[in-house]
Design a protein around this motif. Structure first.
Motif, short mmCIF file in Angstrom:
data_model
loop_
_atom_site.label_atom_id
_atom_site.label_comp_id
_atom_site.label_asym_id
_atom_site.label_seq_id
_atom_site.Cartn_x
_atom_site.Cartn_y
_atom_site.Cartn_z
N ARG A 91 0.82 -1.22 0.00
CA ARG A 91 0.00 0.00 0.00
C ARG A 91 0.85 1.26 0.00
N ASN A 92 2.13 1.17 0.33
CA ASN A 92 3.02 2.33 0.31
C ASN A 92 3.73 2.52 -1.02
N THR A 93 3.54 1.58 -1.94
CA THR A 93 4.17 1.68 -3.25
C THR A 93 3.44 2.70 -4.10
#
Length: 127
Positions: A91-93
């Motif tokens: 989800r941080n990509t």
């Protein structure tokens, strides 16, 4: 291989590059989605590999095809960058991926590329 969502960005890119190298010269047979600009220049490709879907694009000036020449003067300071990454991330990509053709630069969405794969869309034509 580790779950792609647990890899750092540099490890994810290294895994993607190794997975592409493992496909060898027949990697075109493993293309899931090809992206083309409005003038039909090659922009990017997503390949099916042992590590999962791998995104590839050449960033910077390059020829239209195998026998074409780069549309720039010799000894230019700009060089192409071979950008490779696993399509899936955590989800941080960042969702955006850089891409380029002779028309200029683009930003492609991981989510849209994943949707194209899921719906069996073989080519994405950009405007």
């Amino acid at each position: 291989m580790s779950n792609p969502t647990n890899l750092s960005p540099s490890d994810r890119k290294l895994a993607a590059r190794r997975a592409l190298d493992d496909l060898g010269h027949d990697r075109d047979d493993h293309a899931l989605v090809r992206v083309r600009c409005g003038r039909s220049h090659h922009v990017a490709t997503v390949f099916d590999t042992a590590a999962g879907a791998v995104y590839e694009s050449l960033i910077g000036p390059h020829a239209h095809g195998r026998r074409d020449y780069i549309d720039e003067a010799h000894r230019t300071d700009r060089h192409r960058i071979h950008y490779v990454d696993l399509l899936d991330g955590d989800r941080n990509t960042d969702d955006t991926l850089p891409a380029h053709c002779e028309c200029g630069g683009y930003e492609l969405s991981r989510i849209q590329l994943r949707h194209a794969i899921d719906t069996h869309q073989r080519t994405i034509q950009l405007d």
